[in-house]
Design a protein around this motif. Structure first.
Motif, PDB file in Angstrom:
ATOM      1  N   ASN A  64       8.584  27.339 -54.508  1.00 51.35           N
ATOM      2  CA  ASN A  64       9.699  26.392 -54.459  1.00 51.35           C
ATOM      3  C   ASN A  64       9.988  26.055 -53.003  1.00 51.35           C
ATOM      4  O   ASN A  64      10.077  26.955 -52.160  1.00 51.35           O
TER       5      ASN A  64
ATOM      6  N   ASP B 142      14.009  20.244 -51.241  1.00 50.31           N
ATOM      7  CA  ASP B 142      13.762  18.829 -50.970  1.00 50.31           C
ATOM      8  C   ASP B 142      14.836  18.355 -49.988  1.00 50.31           C
ATOM      9  O   ASP B 142      15.985  18.132 -50.372  1.00 50.31           O
TER      10      ASP B 142
ATOM     11  N   LYS C 282       2.464  19.083 -57.859  1.00 44.89           N
ATOM     12  CA  LYS C 282       3.850  19.300 -57.450  1.00 44.89           C
ATOM     13  C   LYS C 282       4.791  18.780 -58.522  1.00 44.89           C
ATOM     14  O   LYS C 282       4.456  17.878 -59.298  1.00 44.89           O
TER      15      LYS C 282
ATOM     16  N   GLU D 298       9.072  17.906 -59.130  1.00 44.22           N
ATOM     17  CA  GLU D 298      10.405  17.719 -58.565  1.00 44.22           C
ATOM     18  C   GLU D 298      11.449  18.062 -59.621  1.00 44.22           C
ATOM     19  O   GLU D 298      11.348  17.635 -60.768  1.00 44.22           O
TER      20      GLU D 298
ATOM     21  N   TYR E  17      14.632  20.560 -55.488  1.00 40.46           N
ATOM     22  CA  TYR E  17      13.445  21.298 -55.069  1.00 40.46           C
ATOM     23  C   TYR E  17      12.188  20.497 -55.346  1.00 40.46           C
ATOM     24  O   TYR E  17      12.137  19.669 -56.263  1.00 40.46           O
ATOM     25  N   ILE E  18      11.182  20.772 -54.544  1.00 43.72           N
ATOM     26  CA  ILE E  18       9.805  20.373 -54.857  1.00 43.72           C
ATOM     27  C   ILE E  18       9.022  21.665 -55.052  1.00 43.72           C
ATOM     28  O   ILE E  18       8.957  22.503 -54.140  1.00 43.72           O
ATOM     29  N   THR E  19       8.498  21.843 -56.253  1.00 44.97           N
ATOM     30  CA  THR E  19       7.725  23.040 -56.577  1.00 44.97           C
ATOM     31  C   THR E  19       6.248  22.690 -56.532  1.00 44.97           C
ATOM     32  O   THR E  19       5.817  21.706 -57.137  1.00 44.97           O
TER      33      THR E  19
END
Length: 244
Positions: free
Chosen positions: A137, A140, A177, A179, A234-236
């Motif tokens: 994680n 963002d 990825k 979001e 978050y951007i995972t």
């Protein structure tokens, strides 16, 4: 950072295991779907920590084993998941027999491992055709207050900077990825910062100033003042490969 410094930081989380559990986010279901191969039944959560990913795997009805080198983290995990095996061990010395699991997932931890030794151990415990999945994680920081938080605690790396390589015997390396948004309280945001390794291992004065600056942000930023709930984007990033 030297190898010894990295190891010290990786083992520091036990000092803030409760804050880690309160403040750290979970992982989006679609990322977990992507990491797991079809038909996986026995899953090792390697570097499981307090069980942020483990609980999501157990909820799917999978047979999960959690492994982590920090007893305090496993104690927190076991309180939430008393029926899930939680074993002391490391990526370089996994306490499982050969060919014993269908998938090995690693959440927010691969960067702490010795990759050469970890690859050999993961390949040993995986069944042929099994999946190794890694996930991180990252905040963002395109939104104003999250960018301001980054100025206090250190900006997150570009999520695709996790350009890990998974060499033979692993094949079919892929990256993706996702979001999503985590919802947390102001206190949980403080716990999130307090549970970061750089904060734990900082001198007391630096740690106190960092947490005070986060409290000031919560008290003064127009998007955060007088709110009881925060939306933290978050951007995972996921990485997966198959054991040949």
């Amino acid at each position: 950072m030297t190898t010894d410094e990295a190891r010290q930081r990786s083992l520091s989380f036990g000092e803030e295991a409760a804050a880690y559990e309160r403040g750290r986010p979970s992982y989006p279901p679609e990322a977990i779907d992507w990491l797991l191969q079809r038909g996986a039944r026995n899953v090792l959560d390697l570097g499981a920590g307090t069980g942020k990913l483990t609980i999501r795997l157990v909820e799917r009805g999978l047979d999960v084993i959690a492994v982590d080198p920090i007893p305090e983290m496993l104690e927190v995990l076991s309180r939430s998941l008393p029926d899930t095996p939680a074993l002391l061990g490391s990526a370089e010395d996994i306490p499982l027999p050969d060919d014993s699991v269908d998938s090995v997932l690693v959440a927010q931890a691969w960067h702490w491992f010795d990759p050469e030794r970890a690859i050999k151990e993961v390949a040993r415990v995986l069944r042929p055709g099994g999946r190794l999945g890694l996930v991180w994680n990252t905040r963002d920081e395109r939104l104003g207050w999250v960018k301001d938080l980054g100025r206090i605690v250190g900006h997150e790396e570009d999520p695709f900077s996790h350009q890990v390589t998974l060499p033979a015997p692993f094949v079919d390396l892929e990256r993706e990825k996702f979001e999503w948004t985590s919802y947390l309280t102001p206190q949980a945001l403080i716990d999130l910062v307090a549970s970061r390794s750089y904060c734990i291992t900082s001198p007391a004065a630096v740690r106190s100033k960092t947490l005070a600056d986060v409290r000031t942000l919560l008290a003064t930023h127009p998007a955060l003042v007088n709110t009881s709930g925060l939306a933290l984007p978050y951007i995972t990033v996921g990485v997966r490969a198959t054991l040949a």
